[in-house]
Design an enzyme around this catalytic site. Sequence first.
Site, PDB file in Angstrom:
ATOM      1  N   HIS A  51       0.854  -1.208   0.000  1.00 20.23           N
ATOM      2  CA  HIS A  51       0.000   0.000   0.000  1.00 20.23           C
ATOM      3  C   HIS A  51       0.882   1.247   0.000  1.00 20.23           C
ATOM      4  CE1 HIS A  51      -4.022   1.847   1.225  1.00 20.23           C
ATOM      5  NE2 HIS A  51      -3.174   2.873   1.266  1.00 20.23           N
TER       6      HIS A  51
ATOM      7  N   HIS B 203      -9.734   1.405  -0.300  1.00 19.08           N
ATOM      8  CA  HIS B 203      -9.564   2.102   0.977  1.00 19.08           C
ATOM      9  C   HIS B 203     -10.901   2.087   1.715  1.00 19.08           C
ATOM     10  CE1 HIS B 203      -5.875   3.692  -0.738  1.00 19.08           C
ATOM     11  NE2 HIS B 203      -5.605   4.400   0.342  1.00 19.08           N
TER      12      HIS B 203
ATOM     13  N   GLU C 215     -10.709   3.565   7.334  1.00 23.67           N
ATOM     14  CA  GLU C 215      -9.675   4.496   7.807  1.00 23.67           C
ATOM     15  C   GLU C 215     -10.428   5.677   8.452  1.00 23.67           C
ATOM     16  OE1 GLU C 215      -7.597   6.618   4.695  1.00 23.67           O
ATOM     17  OE2 GLU C 215      -5.918   7.169   5.981  1.00 23.67           O
TER      18      GLU C 215
ATOM     19  N   ASP D 269       1.922   3.890   3.067  1.00 21.07           N
ATOM     20  CA  ASP D 269       0.907   4.794   2.519  1.00 21.07           C
ATOM     21  C   ASP D 269       1.541   5.943   1.720  1.00 21.07           C
ATOM     22  OD1 ASP D 269      -1.769   5.314   2.098  1.00 21.07           O
ATOM     23  OD2 ASP D 269      -2.174   6.122   4.079  1.00 21.07           O
TER      24      ASP D 269
HETATM   25  N1  ADE Z   1      -4.530   9.090  -0.949  1.00 22.53           N
HETATM   26  C1  ADE Z   1      -3.275   9.104  -0.520  1.00 22.53           C
HETATM   27  N2  ADE Z   1      -3.196   8.626   0.731  1.00 22.53           N
HETATM   28  C2  ADE Z   1      -4.445   8.308   1.109  1.00 22.53           C
HETATM   29  C3  ADE Z   1      -5.025   7.765   2.281  1.00 22.53           C
HETATM   30  N3  ADE Z   1      -4.299   7.454   3.356  1.00 22.53           N
HETATM   31  N4  ADE Z   1      -6.348   7.575   2.304  1.00 22.53           N
HETATM   32  C4  ADE Z   1      -7.079   7.891   1.239  1.00 22.53           C
HETATM   33  N5  ADE Z   1      -6.594   8.397   0.114  1.00 22.53           N
HETATM   34  C5  ADE Z   1      -5.283   8.606   0.050  1.00 22.53           C
HETATM   35 ZN    ZN Z   2      -3.671   4.901   1.076  1.00 25.16          ZN
END
Ligand code: ADE
Ligand code: ZN
Length: 324
Positions: free
Chosen positions: A8, A188, A191, A269
């Site tokens: 990721h 995603h 989060e 990330d």
């Molecule tokens: N784009 C880049 N990083 C991200 C993240 N952590 N969550 C969602 N979109 C992203």
């Molecule tokens: Zn991400």
Amino acid sequence: MLPKIELHLHLEGAAPPAFIRGLAKEKSIDVGGIFDERGNYSYRDFWHFLKVYEAATSVLQTPQDYARLTRAVLEDCAASGVVYAETFVSPDFCGGRDIGAWREYLHAMQEAAAQVAAQGGPELRGIVTCIRHFGPDKARETALCAAETVGGFITGFGIAGDEKAGKPVDFAWSFDCAREAGLRLTAHAGEWGGPDSIRDALRDLGVERIGHGVRAIEDLALVDELAERGTVLEVCPGSNIALGVFPDWRAHPIAELDRRGVKVTVSTDDPPFFHTTMEREYQMLHRAFEWDDGQFRRLNRTALDAAFCDADTKARIAKTLEAA
Ligand code: ADE
Ligand code: ZN
């Protein structure tokens, strides 16, 4: 240093700030106040982070820029012992979803990655990613770009961006299109959204991996379901802590998810945004949870199993992991 697998990683989000500043200077582009006094990326919260990310990305304007970016990112990966990485790439940023332009950007990234790998550097694969807050129509065009370029380098399809914009079902057509073209799927979720955002992504998008997914911990029935289904979480603890999803490393649920049988993996990330590297993630996990080499090896085997590349590449990477 252990060899590592990273699943990721946003390509633009991995751009070293000095690289973006250098390109902005070369092109005489004013990116605005996106850096702090030390030259690091500066943002207030996740939503401002997305704006800063897009401002930084605005200096990347040609396939050649993306070739240089790919080399710079792989250099940082190699410095942390990463031997295989999957990176999110977006036709939105690479030619505005025009298929001809996208092919040129892709060719440049793929060639740069192949050169790095031929010199013993990390192997890289791309996951075409639509941007949720750009909306479902643009996501459809992105999925068509992905479907047209399935092959050696492009192995997956995903969705990033503002998790609170729209619903996963709005993007179902794009994920169906990508699946039919033979791409593996990730999204995603969990989060910024709670457990239901993960349930929605699994049900409506049919993904086999979830980017983050850490807020599953708020619903233990979902945690059990993830464990039973074998859904793989692309966990990015340093990102979550930098963005305030969890207050500190000890409070991060990765160890609890692992104990409860969920397949967890570790990634960075957008490493420079979050002042992290794969090496630092491992160090902090060791400090917070006393994870040792055995645990990290297990994590990397899970990641390799969940990787979207072909069987020959997996076998090659497995040998590298075993030899270490
Ligand atoms: N784009 C880049 N990083 C991200 C993240 N952590 N969550 C969602 N979109 C992203
Ligand atoms: Zn991400």
